[in-house]
Enzyme design. Structure first.
Site: not given
Ligand code: GUN
Length: 283
Positions: A53, A97, A120
Protein backbone atom coordinates in the site's frame (compact mmCIF):
# COMPACT_ATOMS: atom_id res chain seq x y z
CA UNK A 1 -15.68 -21.29 -26.55
CA UNK A 2 -12.71 -19.93 -24.67
CA UNK A 3 -13.34 -17.00 -22.40
CA UNK A 4 -11.61 -13.68 -22.88
CA UNK A 5 -9.41 -12.69 -19.97
CA UNK A 6 -10.07 -9.49 -18.03
CA UNK A 7 -6.51 -8.39 -17.25
CA UNK A 8 -6.48 -6.91 -13.74
CA UNK A 9 -2.84 -5.89 -13.96
CA UNK A 10 -3.39 -3.85 -17.12
CA UNK A 11 -6.56 -2.23 -15.81
CA UNK A 12 -4.95 -1.45 -12.44
CA UNK A 13 -2.12 0.27 -14.31
CA UNK A 14 -4.69 2.46 -16.07
CA UNK A 15 -6.39 3.31 -12.76
CA UNK A 16 -3.02 4.21 -11.21
CA UNK A 17 -2.20 6.45 -14.18
CA UNK A 18 -5.51 8.24 -13.78
CA UNK A 19 -4.91 8.64 -10.03
CA UNK A 20 -1.40 9.95 -10.73
CA UNK A 21 -2.84 12.61 -13.05
CA UNK A 22 -5.40 13.71 -10.45
CA UNK A 23 -2.67 13.75 -7.80
CA UNK A 24 -0.53 16.06 -9.94
CA UNK A 25 -3.50 18.37 -10.43
CA UNK A 26 -4.08 18.60 -6.67
CA UNK A 27 -0.40 19.12 -5.99
CA UNK A 28 -0.45 22.00 -8.47
CA UNK A 29 -3.07 23.57 -6.18
CA UNK A 30 -0.77 23.07 -3.18
CA UNK A 31 -2.47 19.98 -1.77
CA UNK A 32 -0.42 16.83 -1.14
CA UNK A 33 -2.87 13.86 -1.03
CA UNK A 34 -1.98 11.81 2.04
CA UNK A 35 -2.93 8.34 3.25
CA UNK A 36 -2.21 7.34 6.85
CA UNK A 37 -1.86 3.61 7.45
CA UNK A 38 -1.94 2.15 10.95
CA UNK A 39 -0.47 -1.28 11.54
CA UNK A 40 -0.81 -2.80 15.00
CA UNK A 41 1.27 -5.89 15.75
CA UNK A 42 3.35 -8.02 13.44
CA UNK A 43 0.99 -10.22 11.46
CA UNK A 44 3.20 -11.38 8.56
CA UNK A 45 0.52 -11.06 5.86
CA UNK A 46 -0.44 -7.58 7.10
CA UNK A 47 3.20 -6.47 6.94
CA UNK A 48 3.31 -7.44 3.26
CA UNK A 49 -0.04 -5.77 2.50
CA UNK A 50 0.91 -2.46 4.10
CA UNK A 51 4.27 -2.46 2.34
CA UNK A 52 2.41 -2.78 -0.98
CA UNK A 53 0.00 0.00 0.00
CA UNK A 54 2.87 2.36 0.80
CA UNK A 55 4.74 1.50 -2.41
CA UNK A 56 1.59 1.82 -4.56
CA UNK A 57 0.84 5.22 -3.01
CA UNK A 58 4.33 6.58 -3.48
CA UNK A 59 4.50 5.30 -7.05
CA UNK A 60 1.35 7.31 -7.79
CA UNK A 61 2.54 10.49 -6.10
CA UNK A 62 0.39 10.08 -3.02
CA UNK A 63 2.06 10.51 0.34
CA UNK A 64 1.70 7.47 2.58
CA UNK A 65 2.58 7.47 6.25
CA UNK A 66 2.89 4.08 7.89
CA UNK A 67 2.49 4.08 11.66
CA UNK A 68 3.63 0.85 13.27
CA UNK A 69 2.40 0.11 16.78
CA UNK A 70 3.19 -2.82 19.06
CA UNK A 71 0.64 -5.62 19.50
CA UNK A 72 0.48 -4.58 23.17
CA UNK A 73 -0.97 -1.15 22.27
CA UNK A 74 -4.22 -0.49 24.14
CA UNK A 75 -7.44 0.02 22.21
CA UNK A 76 -7.82 3.41 23.90
CA UNK A 77 -4.45 4.50 22.55
CA UNK A 78 -5.34 3.33 19.04
CA UNK A 79 -8.67 5.18 19.18
CA UNK A 80 -6.80 8.29 20.28
CA UNK A 81 -4.44 7.97 17.29
CA UNK A 82 -7.36 7.58 14.90
CA UNK A 83 -9.09 10.62 16.39
CA UNK A 84 -5.91 12.68 16.04
CA UNK A 85 -5.67 11.69 12.37
CA UNK A 86 -9.36 12.57 11.89
CA UNK A 87 -8.53 16.07 13.10
CA UNK A 88 -5.35 16.42 11.03
CA UNK A 89 -6.20 18.37 7.84
CA UNK A 90 -3.02 17.14 6.10
CA UNK A 91 -4.36 13.54 6.24
CA UNK A 92 -7.07 12.65 3.68
CA UNK A 93 -7.38 8.89 4.09
CA UNK A 94 -7.04 6.65 7.15
CA UNK A 95 -6.58 2.91 6.89
CA UNK A 96 -6.36 0.66 9.93
CA UNK A 97 -4.93 -2.64 8.74
CA UNK A 98 -6.97 -5.67 9.81
CA UNK A 99 -6.86 -8.03 11.64
CA UNK A 100 -6.22 -6.15 14.86
CA UNK A 101 -4.89 -7.90 17.98
CA UNK A 102 -7.56 -9.92 19.79
CA UNK A 103 -7.92 -7.50 22.71
CA UNK A 104 -9.25 -4.83 20.33
CA UNK A 105 -12.78 -4.42 19.00
CA UNK A 106 -12.21 -3.92 15.25
CA UNK A 107 -15.72 -2.60 14.74
CA UNK A 108 -15.26 0.11 17.37
CA UNK A 109 -11.94 1.10 15.82
CA UNK A 110 -13.35 1.32 12.29
CA UNK A 111 -16.34 3.32 13.51
CA UNK A 112 -13.94 5.85 15.02
CA UNK A 113 -12.50 6.71 11.58
CA UNK A 114 -14.14 9.81 10.12
CA UNK A 115 -16.41 8.67 7.24
CA UNK A 116 -14.82 11.45 5.15
CA UNK A 117 -11.46 9.64 5.49
CA UNK A 118 -12.72 6.04 5.36
CA UNK A 119 -10.89 5.04 2.18
CA UNK A 120 -11.37 1.32 2.95
CA UNK A 121 -15.14 1.91 2.84
CA UNK A 122 -15.60 -0.24 5.96
CA UNK A 123 -17.44 2.32 8.14
CA UNK A 124 -21.16 1.79 8.71
CA UNK A 125 -21.71 5.27 7.23
CA UNK A 126 -19.91 4.17 4.05
CA UNK A 127 -22.01 1.00 3.83
CA UNK A 128 -25.15 3.06 4.42
CA UNK A 129 -24.21 5.60 1.75
CA UNK A 130 -23.74 2.79 -0.78
CA UNK A 131 -27.08 1.28 0.25
CA UNK A 132 -29.02 4.52 -0.32
CA UNK A 133 -27.04 5.66 -3.36
CA UNK A 134 -25.34 8.63 -1.74
CA UNK A 135 -21.68 9.61 -2.19
CA UNK A 136 -19.35 7.82 0.19
CA UNK A 137 -16.44 5.43 -0.17
CA UNK A 138 -16.92 2.01 -1.69
CA UNK A 139 -14.92 -0.96 -0.41
CA UNK A 140 -11.96 -1.50 -2.72
CA UNK A 141 -12.51 -5.13 -3.76
CA UNK A 142 -16.10 -4.93 -5.05
CA UNK A 143 -15.36 -1.47 -6.48
CA UNK A 144 -12.49 -3.05 -8.42
CA UNK A 145 -14.80 -5.82 -9.65
CA UNK A 146 -17.29 -3.25 -10.92
CA UNK A 147 -14.45 -1.43 -12.73
CA UNK A 148 -13.53 -4.73 -14.39
CA UNK A 149 -17.09 -5.13 -15.67
CA UNK A 150 -17.00 -1.53 -16.90
CA UNK A 151 -13.69 -2.17 -18.66
CA UNK A 152 -15.32 -4.66 -21.02
CA UNK A 153 -18.25 -2.32 -21.62
CA UNK A 154 -20.63 -4.71 -19.92
CA UNK A 155 -24.16 -3.30 -19.55
CA UNK A 156 -25.61 -4.74 -16.33
CA UNK A 157 -29.11 -3.40 -16.92
CA UNK A 158 -31.62 -6.21 -16.58
CA UNK A 159 -28.91 -8.85 -16.27
CA UNK A 160 -28.86 -11.46 -13.54
CA UNK A 161 -25.79 -11.28 -11.32
CA UNK A 162 -25.11 -13.98 -8.75
CA UNK A 163 -22.74 -13.05 -5.94
CA UNK A 164 -21.39 -15.99 -3.98
CA UNK A 165 -20.30 -14.78 -0.54
CA UNK A 166 -21.97 -12.42 1.89
CA UNK A 167 -19.11 -10.67 3.67
CA UNK A 168 -19.57 -7.07 4.74
CA UNK A 169 -16.62 -5.94 2.64
CA UNK A 170 -17.14 -7.91 -0.58
CA UNK A 171 -20.39 -9.83 -1.11
CA UNK A 172 -22.90 -7.40 0.36
CA UNK A 173 -21.41 -4.18 -1.10
CA UNK A 174 -20.90 -5.95 -4.46
CA UNK A 175 -24.60 -6.77 -4.53
CA UNK A 176 -25.48 -3.12 -3.81
CA UNK A 177 -23.18 -1.86 -6.58
CA UNK A 178 -24.71 -4.29 -9.09
CA UNK A 179 -28.23 -3.32 -8.01
CA UNK A 180 -27.20 0.30 -8.50
CA UNK A 181 -26.52 -0.60 -12.14
CA UNK A 182 -30.00 -2.08 -12.54
CA UNK A 183 -28.93 -5.72 -12.44
CA UNK A 184 -31.08 -8.34 -10.76
CA UNK A 185 -28.97 -9.69 -7.94
CA UNK A 186 -28.97 -12.95 -6.05
CA UNK A 187 -26.68 -13.30 -3.06
CA UNK A 188 -25.66 -16.89 -2.40
CA UNK A 189 -23.14 -18.22 0.07
CA UNK A 190 -21.28 -21.34 1.09
CA UNK A 191 -24.43 -22.87 2.61
CA UNK A 192 -26.75 -22.18 -0.31
CA UNK A 193 -28.53 -25.39 -1.30
CA UNK A 194 -28.06 -26.31 -4.96
CA UNK A 195 -25.79 -23.37 -5.68
CA UNK A 196 -25.46 -24.52 -9.30
CA UNK A 197 -29.18 -23.95 -9.88
CA UNK A 198 -28.56 -20.25 -9.19
CA UNK A 199 -25.24 -19.82 -10.95
CA UNK A 200 -26.46 -21.56 -14.13
CA UNK A 201 -29.00 -18.75 -14.57
CA UNK A 202 -26.43 -16.02 -14.06
CA UNK A 203 -25.14 -13.61 -16.69
CA UNK A 204 -22.49 -12.52 -14.19
CA UNK A 205 -21.03 -14.58 -11.34
CA UNK A 206 -18.86 -13.03 -8.64
CA UNK A 207 -17.21 -15.72 -6.51
CA UNK A 208 -16.02 -14.48 -3.11
CA UNK A 209 -16.11 -17.43 -0.73
CA UNK A 210 -12.42 -18.13 -0.07
CA UNK A 211 -12.53 -21.78 -1.10
CA UNK A 212 -11.14 -23.50 -4.18
CA UNK A 213 -13.44 -24.85 -6.89
CA UNK A 214 -16.58 -23.14 -5.57
CA UNK A 215 -17.49 -22.54 -9.21
CA UNK A 216 -16.89 -25.29 -11.77
CA UNK A 217 -17.58 -25.55 -15.48
CA UNK A 218 -20.95 -27.30 -15.11
CA UNK A 219 -22.22 -24.41 -12.96
CA UNK A 220 -21.69 -21.66 -15.56
CA UNK A 221 -24.00 -20.50 -18.35
CA UNK A 222 -22.18 -20.30 -21.69
CA UNK A 223 -20.92 -16.76 -22.30
CA UNK A 224 -21.30 -15.61 -18.68
CA UNK A 225 -18.87 -13.15 -17.09
CA UNK A 226 -17.00 -14.71 -14.16
CA UNK A 227 -15.22 -12.56 -11.58
CA UNK A 228 -13.00 -14.46 -9.17
CA UNK A 229 -12.35 -12.73 -5.84
CA UNK A 230 -10.83 -15.81 -4.15
CA UNK A 231 -7.22 -16.06 -2.99
CA UNK A 232 -6.37 -19.64 -2.14
CA UNK A 233 -3.53 -22.10 -2.59
CA UNK A 234 -3.81 -25.26 -4.65
CA UNK A 235 -2.17 -28.62 -3.86
CA UNK A 236 1.11 -27.44 -5.38
CA UNK A 237 1.02 -24.33 -3.19
CA UNK A 238 0.27 -22.05 -6.13
CA UNK A 239 -2.09 -19.10 -5.80
CA UNK A 240 -5.59 -19.87 -7.09
CA UNK A 241 -9.05 -18.38 -6.83
CA UNK A 242 -12.50 -19.74 -5.99
CA UNK A 243 -13.11 -20.65 -9.62
CA UNK A 244 -11.86 -23.75 -11.43
CA UNK A 245 -10.23 -21.52 -14.02
CA UNK A 246 -9.22 -24.21 -16.53
CA UNK A 247 -12.73 -25.66 -16.66
CA UNK A 248 -14.78 -22.46 -16.44
CA UNK A 249 -12.64 -20.77 -19.08
CA UNK A 250 -14.07 -23.29 -21.58
CA UNK A 251 -17.65 -22.01 -21.17
CA UNK A 252 -17.51 -18.43 -19.85
CA UNK A 253 -17.44 -15.39 -22.13
CA UNK A 254 -15.14 -13.42 -19.85
CA UNK A 255 -13.12 -14.44 -16.82
CA UNK A 256 -10.70 -12.84 -14.37
CA UNK A 257 -7.50 -14.75 -13.58
CA UNK A 258 -5.88 -15.36 -10.20
CA UNK A 259 -3.30 -13.98 -9.79
CA UNK A 260 -3.53 -10.88 -11.97
CA UNK A 261 -7.24 -10.24 -11.67
CA UNK A 262 -9.16 -8.75 -8.75
CA UNK A 263 -6.07 -8.51 -6.47
CA UNK A 264 -4.31 -5.69 -8.34
CA UNK A 265 -7.63 -3.92 -8.81
CA UNK A 266 -8.27 -3.93 -5.05
CA UNK A 267 -4.91 -2.27 -4.54
CA UNK A 268 -5.60 0.29 -7.26
CA UNK A 269 -9.03 1.23 -5.91
CA UNK A 270 -7.52 2.18 -2.54
CA UNK A 271 -5.49 4.79 -4.42
CA UNK A 272 -8.62 5.93 -6.28
CA UNK A 273 -10.50 6.32 -2.98
CA UNK A 274 -7.60 8.23 -1.46
CA UNK A 275 -7.37 10.77 -4.28
CA UNK A 276 -11.16 11.09 -4.16
CA UNK A 277 -10.99 11.83 -0.41
CA UNK A 278 -8.30 14.46 -1.00
CA UNK A 279 -10.28 16.09 -3.82
CA UNK A 280 -13.44 16.24 -1.70
CA UNK A 281 -11.49 17.78 1.18
CA UNK A 282 -9.93 20.34 -1.18
CA UNK A 283 -13.43 21.27 -2.39
N1 GUN B 1 -6.66 -6.73 5.75
C1 GUN B 1 -6.75 -7.46 4.61
N2 GUN B 1 -7.26 -6.71 3.62
C2 GUN B 1 -7.50 -5.50 4.14
C3 GUN B 1 -8.03 -4.29 3.61
O1 GUN B 1 -8.40 -4.19 2.43
N3 GUN B 1 -8.11 -3.24 4.45
C4 GUN B 1 -7.71 -3.33 5.74
N4 GUN B 1 -7.84 -2.25 6.51
N5 GUN B 1 -7.23 -4.42 6.28
C5 GUN B 1 -7.11 -5.50 5.48
Amino acid sequence: MTAQIIDGNALARKVREEVAGRTQALKAKGVQPHLAILLVGEDPASQVYVKHKVADSEQTGLKATLERHPATMSEADLLARVKALNEDPSVHGILVQLPLPKHMDSHRVIETISPAKDVDGFHVASAGALMVGQPGFWPCTPYGCLKMLDSIGYDLKGKHAVVIGRSNIVGKPMAMMLLGRDATVTICHSRTKDLAAFTRQADVVVAAVGKRDVLTRDMVKPGAVVIDVGMNRNDEGKLCGDVDFAGVQQVAGWITPVPGGVGPMTRAMLLANTIEAAERAAG
